[in-house]
Design an enzyme around this catalytic site. Structure first.
Site, short mmCIF file in Angstrom:
data_model
loop_
_atom_site.label_atom_id
_atom_site.label_comp_id
_atom_site.label_asym_id
_atom_site.label_seq_id
_atom_site.Cartn_x
_atom_site.Cartn_y
_atom_site.Cartn_z
N LYS A 107 0.85 -1.19 0.00
CA LYS A 107 0.00 0.00 0.00
C LYS A 107 0.89 1.24 0.00
CE LYS A 107 -3.80 2.19 2.55
NZ LYS A 107 -4.70 2.11 3.73
N SER A 181 -9.35 2.22 2.24
CA SER A 181 -8.43 3.01 1.44
C SER A 181 -7.34 2.19 0.76
CB SER A 181 -7.77 4.09 2.33
OG SER A 181 -7.00 3.48 3.37
N SER A 205 -10.01 -0.26 6.34
CA SER A 205 -9.35 -0.07 5.05
C SER A 205 -8.63 -1.29 4.48
CB SER A 205 -8.38 1.11 5.13
OG SER A 205 -9.09 2.31 5.26
#
Length: 535
Positions: A107, A181, A205
């Protein structure tokens, strides 16, 4: 505070004229004699600051000969928004083959030295000089990092439409959210572009993209996985964890990276060792059992409140209830149960976040924590955001910042303290329930992935955020409590905007703290016995 250094009597002195406007801005008045005294004392502080040695020598900067990185580039084809940056990183001498040859995406809030780290926003242009702990551990286990996965703007969205690198599309339907996210991480695993991915989870997320993309995502127990070298939102809710196509792969990645690293004060200083960090063998043991006995002796609590979220899609309720009922055929005892304060979780999460989250996430002010500080990035942000920096934020992050300013001005520290005190009661209620049950189950999300806005459209933050109202009702309470929670795909449901389109839905399994292995075993048993794509 005692004066521990000699009072400055030589060298450059902070003048009274320099100090006076700062004092006035703070709403204070000092007499001229006091002002003269404090000018001398502040001069000593200034001299101490100038004497600080460079902190780079103590930072975990990688050995680039051992962990070389090549072919760093921004790809022209970013897999419908999923890639932020491509790179290849391998360890020349791994210490284990736990992840041998497995491709891994990070990420884009995770530090990888020499590779830009956008955090999903153009607010700050930053390339870290260190590797996050989980990066080094994954490489030492034989993983091959192949890039940084797109993430939502400042990691503050549950829908995949705000990343600075572009919208991230659902692997089952272009034009629909991949979840946020950790949006790119979810899509890349689902499409097979990578074997594994790391996500971050402060309100859901990891679990939101896992549910939206039809893959497995685990938010580990708070403190099990070191957060060192990862941009956070609020240290009390920061979690990093794995996303994978199946439960066993989640267990593999978790086993490779779990355990204390000596930097992160989210982690217990003792006790995280030995069998407590073994996750693959217990999962394999369950998978070798006769199907009807895989979960023999396991007591599963069906959380009533998890099915009572306002606006919840009845198709999701039906799908998840059907999936839960299947546990009985695996030998588990399945019992409805209630934790009434579960419904208070989202309210308390909302009120606890702005003051600490705005300060830690957006301003880089991590005071009060024993952890690695990104001093180079903090240098790029002042005590408040500039207009340019604010304009670079997405709807969720800009809403967080304005909420931070509002609470700071109107309420002060009381609101956050009040919410945090109340959250202790929520945590205790889960703890009590988990003394009776091995795990709790409920839907991960209340509805399937929403449709993304048209590219380039500006519908305003109110309409944009309204698309995901209630999305984290079942996920964020476990960020605040710190219990492990895994999202397991269990079927398809009609899209709300187009009933002819089918999108994944998922069940969330929550366990006792530092008993992540229980979540993995229960999920693995269901996964082995049933093909979620047939439901």
């Amino acid at each position: 505070m005692s004066v521990v250094l000699q009072v400055a009597t030589t060298g450059k002195k902070v003048s009274e004229d320099e100090l006076r406007p700062i004092i006035t801005k703070a709403g204070l008045e000092l007499s001229e004699p006091l002002l003269e005294n404090f000018s001398t004392l502040i001069s000593s502080l200034d001299k101490a600051i100038s004497a600080l040695p460079d902190d780079k020598s103590v930072l975990p900067r990688p050995n680039l000969a051992k962990y070389p990185r090549t072919d760093v580039h921004i790809p022209e084809d970013n897999d419908l928004g999923a890639w932020a940056t491509k790179v290849t990183v391998k360890c020349t001498s791994p210490t284990s083959d736990l992840l041998k040859g497995r491709t891994l995406a990070l990420k884009d809030n995770i530090a990888l030295a020499g590779v830009r780290c956008t955090n999903g926003t153009s607010m700050v242009d930053w390339t870290p000089e260190i590797d996050a702990t989980i990066v080094t551990r994954a490489l030492d286990a034989g993983a091959v990092i192949v890039g940084k996965a797109a993430c939502e703007n400042a990691c503050m969205e549950g829908m995949s439409g705000t990343s600075v690198t572009g919208q991230v599309h659902n692997p089952y339907a272009k034009g629909y959210s991949a979840g946020g996210s950790s949006s790119g991480s979810g899509r890349l695993v689902a499409t097979g572009s990578v074997d594994l991915a790391f996500g971050g989870d402060q309100g859901g997320s990891i679990r939101i993209p896992a549910s939206s993309c039809g893959i497995v995502g685990l938010k580990p127990t708070w403190g099990l996985v070191p957060y060192t070298g990862i941009l956070g939102l609020d240290a009390t809710i920061d979690h990093a964890g794995p996303l994978a196509k199946n439960v066993r792969d989640c267990a593999l990645l978790l086993e490779a990276v779990a355990g204390s690293d000596g930097w992160d004060d989210r982690q217990p200083s003792i006790g995280l060792e030995g069998d407590k960090l073994k996750f693959v063998a217990p999962v394999d043991t369950v998978l070798t059992k006769e199907t009807s006995k895989m979960l023999e002796g396991v007591k599963i609590g069906v959380l009533n409140e998890g099915f009572e979220v306002p606006g919840q899609d009845p198709n999701v309720v039906e799908s998840v209830r059907s999936a839960i009922d299947k546990f009985k055929s695996l030998g588990a005892e399945v019992v409805p149960m209630s934790v009434p304060v579960h419904k208070d979780g989202p309210l308390l999460w909302t009120c606890a976040l702005p003051l600490s989250g705005g300060r830690q996430s957006l301003l880089g002010d991590l005071d009060g924590r024993k952890q690695l500080y990104f001093t180079d990035r903090a240098d790029l942000v002042g005590p408040k955001l500039t207009q340019r920096q604010f304009d670079a934020l997405g709807p969720g992050a800009s809403n967080l910042y304005l909420g931070y300013l509002w609470i700071q001005e109107k309420y002060g520290a009381k609101v956050q303290g009040q919410a945090m005190n109340l959250l202790k009661a929520v945590n205790d209620a889960y703890e009590k329930a988990l003394k009776e049950f091995d795990v709790l189950v409920m839907p991960t999300l209340p509805y399937p992935a929403p449709k993304l806005p048209e590219p380039g459209s500006d519908e305003g933050p109110l309409n944009f955020l309204a698309r995901t109202t209630g999305l984290i009702a079942n996920t964020c309470p476990f960020n605040n409590s710190g219990h492990p929670a895994i999202s397991l795909p269990v079927g398809f449901v009609p899209a709300r905007e187009d009933p002819s389109l089918k999108l994944p839905t998922a069940m969330q399994i929550v366990g006792r703290k530092f008993a992540d292995v229980d979540c993995l075993k229960v999920a693995a048993a269901w996964e082995r016995a049933f093909d979620w794509k047939k439901f």
